[in-house]
Design a protein around this motif. Sequence first.
Motif, mmCIF file in Angstrom:
data_model
loop_
_atom_site.group_PDB
_atom_site.id
_atom_site.type_symbol
_atom_site.label_atom_id
_atom_site.label_comp_id
_atom_site.label_asym_id
_atom_site.label_seq_id
_atom_site.Cartn_x
_atom_site.Cartn_y
_atom_site.Cartn_z
ATOM 1 N N GLY A 1 0.810 -1.202 0.000
ATOM 2 C CA GLY A 1 0.000 0.000 0.000
ATOM 3 C C GLY A 1 0.848 1.259 0.000
ATOM 4 N N THR A 2 2.036 1.156 0.580
ATOM 5 C CA THR A 2 2.963 2.294 0.627
ATOM 6 C C THR A 2 3.824 2.370 -0.624
ATOM 7 O OG1 THR A 2 3.051 2.016 3.035
ATOM 8 C CG2 THR A 2 4.727 3.431 2.042
ATOM 9 N N PHE A 3 4.288 1.214 -1.078
ATOM 10 C CA PHE A 3 5.115 1.128 -2.288
ATOM 11 C C PHE A 3 4.534 0.015 -3.176
ATOM 12 C CE2 PHE A 3 7.979 2.724 1.040
ATOM 13 C CZ PHE A 3 8.410 3.905 0.439
ATOM 14 N N PRO A 4 3.739 0.367 -4.171
ATOM 15 C CA PRO A 4 3.030 -0.629 -4.980
ATOM 16 C C PRO A 4 3.933 -1.626 -5.709
ATOM 17 C CG PRO A 4 2.064 1.537 -5.284
ATOM 18 C CD PRO A 4 3.326 1.742 -4.504
ATOM 19 N N ALA A 5 5.169 -1.214 -6.009
ATOM 20 C CA ALA A 5 6.095 -2.106 -6.703
ATOM 21 C C ALA A 5 7.479 -1.960 -6.086
ATOM 22 C CB ALA A 5 6.148 -1.784 -8.196
ATOM 23 N N LYS A 6 8.277 -2.991 -6.233
ATOM 24 C CA LYS A 6 9.609 -2.969 -5.637
ATOM 25 C C LYS A 6 10.449 -1.832 -6.187
ATOM 26 C CE LYS A 6 13.429 -6.085 -4.467
ATOM 27 N NZ LYS A 6 13.994 -7.448 -4.636
ATOM 28 N N HIS A 7 10.325 -1.557 -7.487
ATOM 29 C CA HIS A 7 11.139 -0.475 -8.057
ATOM 30 C C HIS A 7 10.736 0.887 -7.485
ATOM 31 C CE1 HIS A 7 7.989 0.882 -10.862
ATOM 32 N NE2 HIS A 7 7.753 -0.389 -11.105
ATOM 33 N N ASP A 8 9.477 1.048 -7.055
ATOM 34 C CA ASP A 8 9.064 2.290 -6.397
ATOM 35 C C ASP A 8 9.816 2.453 -5.068
ATOM 36 O OD1 ASP A 8 7.130 2.914 -8.365
ATOM 37 O OD2 ASP A 8 5.677 1.598 -7.389
ATOM 38 N N LEU A 9 9.936 1.345 -4.333
ATOM 39 C CA LEU A 9 10.655 1.366 -3.059
ATOM 40 C C LEU A 9 12.138 1.641 -3.281
ATOM 41 C CD1 LEU A 9 10.983 0.912 -0.042
ATOM 42 C CD2 LEU A 9 10.880 -1.557 -0.457
ATOM 43 N N VAL A 10 12.720 1.029 -4.298
ATOM 44 C CA VAL A 10 14.140 1.251 -4.587
ATOM 45 C C VAL A 10 14.383 2.715 -4.930
ATOM 46 C CG1 VAL A 10 16.065 0.664 -6.105
ATOM 47 C CG2 VAL A 10 14.481 -1.126 -5.362
ATOM 48 N N GLU A 11 13.523 3.285 -5.761
ATOM 49 C CA GLU A 11 13.702 4.694 -6.117
ATOM 50 C C GLU A 11 13.582 5.590 -4.882
ATOM 51 O OE1 GLU A 11 11.917 8.222 -9.016
ATOM 52 O OE2 GLU A 11 11.089 6.191 -9.150
ATOM 53 N N ALA A 12 12.607 5.327 -4.025
ATOM 54 C CA ALA A 12 12.439 6.137 -2.816
ATOM 55 C C ALA A 12 13.645 6.007 -1.892
ATOM 56 C CB ALA A 12 11.167 5.722 -2.084
ATOM 57 N N TYR A 13 14.157 4.810 -1.764
ATOM 58 C CA TYR A 13 15.366 4.589 -0.946
ATOM 59 C C TYR A 13 16.544 5.367 -1.498
ATOM 60 C CZ TYR A 13 19.695 1.710 -1.347
ATOM 61 O OH TYR A 13 20.980 1.266 -1.497
ATOM 62 N N LEU A 14 16.715 5.354 -2.811
ATOM 63 C CA LEU A 14 17.830 6.081 -3.416
ATOM 64 C C LEU A 14 17.664 7.590 -3.258
ATOM 65 C CD1 LEU A 14 18.333 4.047 -6.721
ATOM 66 C CD2 LEU A 14 19.802 4.015 -4.687
ATOM 67 N N ARG A 15 16.443 8.089 -3.436
ATOM 68 C CA ARG A 15 16.212 9.532 -3.301
ATOM 69 C C ARG A 15 16.538 9.999 -1.883
ATOM 70 N NH1 ARG A 15 15.862 11.833 -8.344
ATOM 71 N NH2 ARG A 15 14.476 10.602 -9.679
ATOM 72 N N ARG A 16 16.105 9.224 -0.892
ATOM 73 C CA ARG A 16 16.373 9.605 0.491
ATOM 74 C C ARG A 16 17.863 9.515 0.801
ATOM 75 N NH1 ARG A 16 14.435 6.687 6.074
ATOM 76 N NH2 ARG A 16 15.910 5.145 5.269
ATOM 77 N N ARG A 17 18.502 8.461 0.316
ATOM 78 C CA ARG A 17 19.928 8.301 0.564
ATOM 79 C C ARG A 17 20.726 9.423 -0.100
ATOM 80 N NH1 ARG A 17 23.345 4.125 2.253
ATOM 81 N NH2 ARG A 17 25.486 4.333 1.482
#
Length: 204
Positions: A49-65
């Motif tokens: 529900g927070t990250f519909p796909a794994k690549h969405d989570l990866v992109e968010a992790y990279l942006r924050r990092r």
Amino acid sequence: MTAHGDIHDDVRTRILDAAERLFYARGIQAVGMDELRTAAGVSLKRLYGTFPAKHDLVEAYLRRRDARWRADLAAHVAARGDAGAGADADAPADRIRAVFDWLAAWFAAPDFHGCAFINAYGELGSTAEGVARAARDHKRALHGYLTDLVRPLNHPSPAVLATQLALLIDGAITAAALSGDPTAAETAAAAARVLVGAPETDPS
């Protein structure tokens, strides 16, 4: 902010914390969403529900990092440059040297596993445009920062010099990750001194 918003932000932070820890240490494709759910302490439904796909989570992790990585680097360099200026040192060259000092400390950290952005691009860059874009944006932002850093040196082409320094940085990160030797930062720093025309540091 509403209580619901606070809960959502807390869940998002927990997921991103777990993702960064696992993805950076082990690689993106080696970590499944079920393992991430367990590490973050959330349900699979909440995770998707927070990250519909794994690549969405990866992109968010990279942006924050990216935001944190560049902020930490800039704070270190600013402090070093200000200290050097107070001691009548060449502040611009001192700030460039500080970049490589910061890298050396990072390379020596027990959780250092190379460049998260190069790593992610190598795994997903050809299949996930958002991940590729996040990696490119990080490198562009670093190049912009380096361009501003070298501008006071009155180099004929600050952008070219920044590109050369960025290549030294990426090379040092990769060499340190592969060899486990943090002195790659010092080797790159010596090359950077030649590029900017700064004198060798007197070890005495």
